[in-house]
Write an enzyme that holds these catalytic residues in place. Structure first.
Site, PDB file in Angstrom:
ATOM      1  N   HIS A  23       0.815  -1.035   0.128  1.00 15.47           N
ATOM      2  CA  HIS A  23       0.034  -0.016  -0.078  1.00 15.47           C
ATOM      3  C   HIS A  23       0.803   1.036   0.191  1.00 15.47           C
ATOM      4  O   HIS A  23       0.396   2.209  -0.115  1.00 15.47           O
ATOM      5  CB  HIS A  23      -0.851   0.068   1.175  1.00 15.47           C
ATOM      6  CG  HIS A  23      -2.192   0.698   0.750  1.00 15.47           C
ATOM      7  ND1 HIS A  23      -2.390   1.644   0.046  1.00 15.47           N
ATOM      8  CD2 HIS A  23      -3.414   0.392   1.558  1.00 15.47           C
ATOM      9  CE1 HIS A  23      -3.770   1.959  -0.028  1.00 15.47           C
ATOM     10  NE2 HIS A  23      -4.593   1.154   1.005  1.00 15.47           N
ATOM     11  N   ASP A  74      -2.426   1.997  -4.759  1.00 16.40           N
ATOM     12  CA  ASP A  74      -3.633   2.283  -3.982  1.00 16.40           C
ATOM     13  C   ASP A  74      -4.834   1.209  -3.879  1.00 16.40           C
ATOM     14  O   ASP A  74      -4.638   0.488  -5.057  1.00 16.40           O
ATOM     15  CB  ASP A  74      -4.085   3.589  -4.370  1.00 16.40           C
ATOM     16  CG  ASP A  74      -3.112   4.987  -4.299  1.00 16.40           C
ATOM     17  OD1 ASP A  74      -2.510   4.889  -3.139  1.00 16.40           O
ATOM     18  OD2 ASP A  74      -2.888   5.725  -5.074  1.00 16.40           O
TER      19      ASP A  74
END
Lengths: 482, 225
Positions: free
Chosen positions: A455, A459
């Site tokens: 992450h 995204d």
């Protein structure tokens, strides 16, 4: 006290013949260790112990046939908490043989991984193991008047001259010895087991060198609460028990220490490193594999005939993952400091389970291969991985990984990223399930795809777009594979 | 997907095959390998099951040794039996949890595999209630004896293909005073590889395998990493 029952080994089976006890009363048994054997219709089956503890009682003799669910024996989990000890007379002085180590039973789960590799230890050789100096010390308990043989013989059956001689020489009260022979007959082995248990007690009581914590626990009632919470189970090993090894043991140790293999150490290091480095998030998409399944069924035999290997789901998934990477190249990237490295090569790592480890060989230039080429590469790499014939550069340079836990029946899992990559795709098992298609219930071959992504770089929205693309390629598969 | 690995190992001594089975059972329990079907042919050997009776051995060990026959106690179910050249011996290392947790169904299905394989060669075989095995007109053509540990099978079946049946004179096969026969004696001249293929095909069918792969290397438990 846990009842051991005759298990049901199949639908139509109502009874079983207990052919052999692999443990004797008073012996310690680990959970999952073979405890006895049964026989049904030319099939011999080893039955593992349901729990760890001391085999307290044998209720069904060898050779007897009993209905399923009959209690055939009892295991004392406390390892000798003699509340219901079946010893015939002299209850106070009849200590059920108990493991000298006060460590409570290991937590059940922890015992499992090593269990399959565990061979039942050969019958213990008690006198030597526990009595370093030649003449066995007299029992520590006050000498019991010896029972007249007749009394024992009337309940337990005849005594052999050898057993009489041993009992006389070592001053053993035969009423305290549990017979494991036919009809409770006392055998030489029973005497030896009894003596070794006594010997262990004696050593602990008379050896002043033994640390006091240890000695104190021995004659007293067993110290641990009957069912210690698992979290506490390990602690005594590191605290009060420092000197445990100096106490002679009559039983198998309750843990085994084994150094990690090089591979295992590397795996351990890498897994923790990855979890520390990347911000792991896993997203799961459900994919209709029916078209792929049909394609696979259509060409499976032809593959076998032409190339000598079958056709699995995996090359389809690899192909779809690669095609989707073209659209979302960041999934194929890595991070260096504050730079993002976009790789032009698409090198797909395929996780291969080894019998005691894991390796991720790499299909180089996966975007240049068709289904045949991908399947061939998968078969070749995984076969050579299992026979340890991979070259070093075949496990390096991966830019994205795929792990096929579905082949072990997993529906979905949350894989760990193979550093320095930023994503890994997990493939769950493909199975036919009822699903709603156009408001009707249909049977489709479904699977879950789980993408774990870093992450820091990727995204959530992009991860789902990527996985959605893989899904749509698989669901709309129409290209012939040959 | 369930895969069966077929290994046709040729002539293997009983003790070597026994050790290999132990190793594969271990690996199967660990999930390191898929289900296995080992096919072997043993040199002359008489084996005694865990519940067997030595009284069913009609010759002394001395006589056996002079006849070049090995003797091997073993841990399968069943009584005494003979293995030797011309016999197709099958050892499935098979996790029953992935099929049915039923040992009797397993034995009945093994029988069915052999029945159907024999049918492909025009041999009409059947069962005899209470006498596990495969029979033709009251004569036993295939014997079955199985060991199970944590639902993983070992040992299996022995089908008399071109077996020299005179060797059975040394024993009471499986404790039964019934005659034995072979495919050859029943007038079938199928080749060994044809018999093995038929067995493997029917095994795969009855135990519902998707894929049969042949003679893959057995993964080693040693480290070279």
């Amino acid at each position: 006290m846990i009842d051991v029952v005759m298990p049901q080994m199949g639908e139509s089976i109502v009874e079983g013949t207990l052919t052999k006890w692999l443990k004797k009363p008073g012996e310690h048994v680990e959970r999952d260790e073979p405890l006895f054997e049964i026989s049904t219709d030319k099939v011999d089956t080893e039955i593992p112990a349901p729990t760890s503890g001391v085999l307290q009682e044998v209720l069904v003799e060898e050779g007897k046939t009993v209905a399923i669910s009959t209690v055939v024996g009892r295991i004392n989990e406390a390892g000798g908490n003699g509340a219901s000890a079946p010893a015939p007379a002299a209850a106070k002085a009849a200590p059920p043989p108990q493991p000298p180590a006060p460590a409570p039973a290991p937590p059940p789960r922890a015992a499992q991984p090593s269990a399959p590799a565990y061979q039942p230890p050969p019958a213990p050789q008690p006198p030597r193991a526990t009595q370093p100096s030649a003449p066995p010390p007299p029992p520590a308990t006050p000498q019991q008047p010896q029972a007249p043989y007749g009394e024992i013989e009337s309940t337990n059956g005849p005594l052999s001259p050898l057993v009489r001689k041993m009992a006389r020489e070592y001053g053993i009260d035969l009423r305290q010895v549990r017979g494991s022979g036919a009809g409770g007959r006392i055998t030489k082995q029973d005497l030896e087991a009894y003596m070794s248990a006594q010997g262990a007690r004696t050593m602990a009581q008379v050896t002043p060198a033994a640390p006091s914590t240890q000695v104190a626990t021995m004659p007293a009632p067993p110290q641990p609460a009957p069912a210690p919470p698992p979290s506490q189970a390990m602690t005594p090993i590191y605290t009060s028990q420092q000197a445990a090894p100096s106490v002679p043991r009559a039983e198998a140790p309750r843990a085994r220490v084994e150094p990690m293999s090089t591979m295992r150490a590397k795996i351990a290091e890498h897994m923790v490193l990855s979890k520390r480095v990347s911000a792991h998030v896993t997203t799961v998409h459900r994919v209709d594999m029916t078209r792929v399944a049909k394609m696979r069924t259509r060409y499976k035999e032809e593959f076998e005939r032409r190339y000598g290997f079958g056709l699995t789901f995996l090359p389809f998934v690899v192909s779809a993952a690669v095609e989707a990477i073209h659209q979302f190249p960041i999934v194929n990237a890595s991070i260096e400091g504050t730079n993002i490295i976009y790789h032009n090569d698409i090198n797909i790592g395929i996780a291969v389970a080894l019998e005691n480890g894991l390796i991720v060989p790499v299909i180089r230039g996966a975007d240049e291969k068709n289904i045949v080429g991908l399947q061939r590469a998968i078969v070749d790499l995984s076969t050579r991985a299992r026979s340890r014939q991979l070259k070093p550069d075949e496990v390096q340079g991966g830019t994205f990984s795929i792990t096929n836990f579905g082949s072990f029946g997993s529906v979905f899992a949350t894989p760990i990223i193979n550093q320095p990559q930023v994503a890994i795709l997990g493939v769950g098992t493909v199975e036919k399930v009822p699903v709603v298609v156009d408001d009707a219930i249909a049977i489709r071959s479904m699977a879950y795809l789980a993408l774990t992504f870093d992450h820091r770089l990727i995204d959530g929205a992009l991860a789902d777009q990527y996985t959605g693309k893989v899904k749509s390629i698989l669901e709309n598969w129409s290209e012939e594979v040959l | 997907m369930r895969t069966l690995e077929l290994r046709d190992l040729g002539r293997v001594t009983y003790s070597d095959a026994f050790a290999l089975q132990k190793d594969l059972v271990q690996k199967r329990k660990l999930g390191a390998i898929p289900d296995q079907l080992l096919i072997v042919e043993h040199p002359h050997v008489i084996t005694l099951g865990r519940n067997g009776h030595l009284t069913n051995l009609l010759a002394s060990e001395e006589v056996l040794r002079r006849a070049g026959i090995d003797f091997h106690p073993t841990d399968r179910g069943g009584d005494i039996t003979y293995h030797g050249p011309g016999q197709v011996v099958g050892y499935p290392i098979f996790d029953l949890r992935e099929w049915k947790r039923d040992v009797v169904a397993y034995v009945r299905t093994l029988e069915q595999v052999i029945l159907d394989a024999l049918a492909e060669f025009g041999i009409e075989a059947g069962r005899v209630p209470g006498c596990t095995g495969v029979w033709v007109d009251g004569k036993k053509v295939a014997a079955i004896g199985v060991h199970i540990s944590r639902w993983v099978t070992s040992h299996g079946f022995a089908l008399n293909h071109t077996t020299d049946l005179t060797y059975f004179q040394y024993i009471v096969p499986c404790g039964l005073t019934k005659p034995v026969t072979s495919m050859h004696e029943l007038g079938c001249d199928a080749r060994r590889d044809e018999v093995i293929s038929a067995l493997a095909r029917n095994f795969s069918k009855h135990f519902q395998f998707d894929l049969v792969s042949r003679d893959r290397p057995v993964p080693e438990l040693t480290e070279t990493f």
